[in-house]
Design an enzyme around this catalytic site. Sequence first.
Site, short mmCIF file in Angstrom:
data_model
loop_
_atom_site.label_atom_id
_atom_site.label_comp_id
_atom_site.label_asym_id
_atom_site.label_seq_id
_atom_site.Cartn_x
_atom_site.Cartn_y
_atom_site.Cartn_z
N THR A 35 -7.29 12.77 -0.67
CA THR A 35 -8.75 12.79 -0.52
C THR A 35 -9.33 14.15 -0.89
OG1 THR A 35 -10.57 12.55 1.04
CG2 THR A 35 -8.53 13.41 1.94
N TYR A 57 -8.14 13.11 10.15
CA TYR A 57 -7.81 12.27 8.99
C TYR A 57 -7.45 13.13 7.78
CZ TYR A 57 -8.71 9.80 4.63
OH TYR A 57 -8.61 9.33 3.34
N1 LIG Z 1 -12.27 4.84 0.78
C1 LIG Z 1 -12.44 6.17 0.63
O1 LIG Z 1 -13.57 6.67 0.76
C2 LIG Z 1 -11.26 7.05 0.27
C3 LIG Z 1 -11.54 8.33 -0.19
C4 LIG Z 1 -10.46 9.17 -0.51
C5 LIG Z 1 -9.15 8.71 -0.35
N2 LIG Z 1 -8.91 7.46 0.09
C6 LIG Z 1 -7.52 7.03 0.27
O2 LIG Z 1 -7.30 5.86 -0.50
C7 LIG Z 1 -6.32 5.03 0.12
C8 LIG Z 1 -6.85 3.61 0.20
O3 LIG Z 1 -8.03 3.62 0.98
P1 LIG Z 1 -9.01 2.36 1.05
O4 LIG Z 1 -10.39 2.86 1.01
O5 LIG Z 1 -8.59 1.32 0.08
O6 LIG Z 1 -8.72 1.88 2.55
P2 LIG Z 1 -8.29 0.43 3.07
O7 LIG Z 1 -8.28 0.52 4.57
O8 LIG Z 1 -9.11 -0.60 2.44
O9 LIG Z 1 -6.82 0.32 2.52
C9 LIG Z 1 -5.68 0.82 3.15
C10 LIG Z 1 -4.63 -0.27 3.10
O10 LIG Z 1 -3.40 0.21 3.64
C11 LIG Z 1 -2.87 -0.77 4.52
N3 LIG Z 1 -2.01 -0.03 5.46
C12 LIG Z 1 -2.41 0.92 6.36
N4 LIG Z 1 -1.32 1.40 7.01
C13 LIG Z 1 -0.24 0.74 6.50
C14 LIG Z 1 1.16 0.80 6.75
N5 LIG Z 1 1.66 1.63 7.68
N6 LIG Z 1 1.99 -0.01 6.05
C15 LIG Z 1 1.49 -0.85 5.11
N7 LIG Z 1 0.18 -0.95 4.83
C16 LIG Z 1 -0.67 -0.17 5.52
C17 LIG Z 1 -4.08 -1.44 5.13
O11 LIG Z 1 -3.82 -2.72 5.64
C18 LIG Z 1 -5.02 -1.50 3.93
O12 LIG Z 1 -4.81 -2.66 3.16
C19 LIG Z 1 -6.03 5.68 1.48
O13 LIG Z 1 -4.81 6.40 1.38
C20 LIG Z 1 -7.19 6.62 1.69
O14 LIG Z 1 -6.82 7.75 2.47
C21 LIG Z 1 -9.94 6.61 0.41
#
Ligand SMILES: NC(=O)c1ccc[n+]([C@@H]2O[C@H](COP(=O)([O-])OP(=O)(O)OC[C@H]3O[C@@H](n4cnc5c(N)ncnc54)[C@H](O)[C@@H]3O)[C@@H](O)[C@H]2O)c1
Length: 335
Positions: free
Chosen positions: A117, A141
């Site tokens: 992030t 986070y």
């Molecule tokens: N959405 C944002 O604004 C954003 C910004 C920067 C970085 N990110 C990063 O992008 C990635 C995806 O984020 P997102 O927005 O799609 O969130 P999201 O919650 O939609 O997706 C995360 C997925 O990971 C799965 N998950 C969580 N823990 C798990 C585990 N222990 N084993 C297996 N599956 C697991 C969840 O069920 C979910 O499907 C994350 O790593 C997040 O930190 C997101």
Amino acid sequence: MKVLITGGAGYIGSTIASACLDDGIQPVILDNLATGRVEFTAGRPFYHGDLSDGALLDRVFAEHPDIEATVNCAALIVVPESVADPLRYWHANVGKTISFVSHLLRNGRTRLLFSSTAALYAADEDFAVDERSLVEASSPYSRTKVAAEAMLADVSASTDLRTLSLRYFNPIGADPKLRTGLQIKRPTHLLGKLIEAAEAGVEFAVTGTDWPTRDGTGIRDYIHVWDLAAAHVAGLRRFDEVVPVDGPGYEVLNLGTGTGTTVREMVDAFEHVTGQPLRKREAARRPGDVAGAYTRSDKARRMLGWKPQFTIADGIRDSLRWANVRDTRLPGVSG
Ligand SMILES: NC(=O)c1ccc[n+]([C@@H]2O[C@H](COP(=O)([O-])OP(=O)(O)OC[C@H]3O[C@@H](n4cnc5c(N)ncnc54)[C@H](O)[C@@H]3O)[C@@H](O)[C@H]2O)c1
């Protein structure tokens, strides 16, 4: 080419899986459905389970020996939740990632794209950051992401693992073909609040108009989720050039638009897309507000040959299109 996408039932991971399919890459999904949706795995090989489950990972690689790389999107991502329950976040985002890496290495899988992030940067004076900017994570986070990155850099330095950490700015929009989008109904970011204000016909408060930004309002780097997904496809295709075998084994790239969008610019774009003026008022900054940041780096453009294709208006339009179909695509999901 075949890739494993952990967290591939979530917002970004499922979009990456669609972009892979469109580019002729076969995704295999592993997700524990903590926040992901089984509907987003339709038509894709799917393993329901945890990132840290070694036996499950061994089975995935035995059944798909041709997986060439892994994209790790699995994480917990809600900042206030991480403040309320930091131990859960450190366990999920750091502890489980450590286990996961050991399972990858045991199975001889050495190419890893890691979802990180941009929320870990301390903004520079001009609100722009690049990959060399000071890291000063402001929440449990984002500190879990800093820690996971440090662990991955250490392991990549001394094993065959090679890692490309991609630091995302603020994703908006949905798959333009509307296969997937945000699971939650009400995102808490600016665009979510604009949609809410427009739907409810209530006044929208522009909070903070005296920041030293180009128009006085806060700035963020909203990037279309399909552009993010396309960067992963480029990262997979170019992995061995970007993180070569004879290099340090670890690389970091920021993924943003390079210009950022202020609150006023977002409001203008929203009104333009919907064709409806919003009722607006200006208000003071709220406690804890920050001016924000965007990426000035062109490193991703250079190394991946990637640049964002979508405008802010495209992101708004696709968010609205997805909001219209979301309830039928994800029946029974509130919130
Ligand atoms: N959405 C944002 O604004 C954003 C910004 C920067 C970085 N990110 C990063 O992008 C990635 C995806 O984020 P997102 O927005 O799609 O969130 P999201 O919650 O939609 O997706 C995360 C997925 O990971 C799965 N998950 C969580 N823990 C798990 C585990 N222990 N084993 C297996 N599956 C697991 C969840 O069920 C979910 O499907 C994350 O790593 C997040 O930190 C997101």
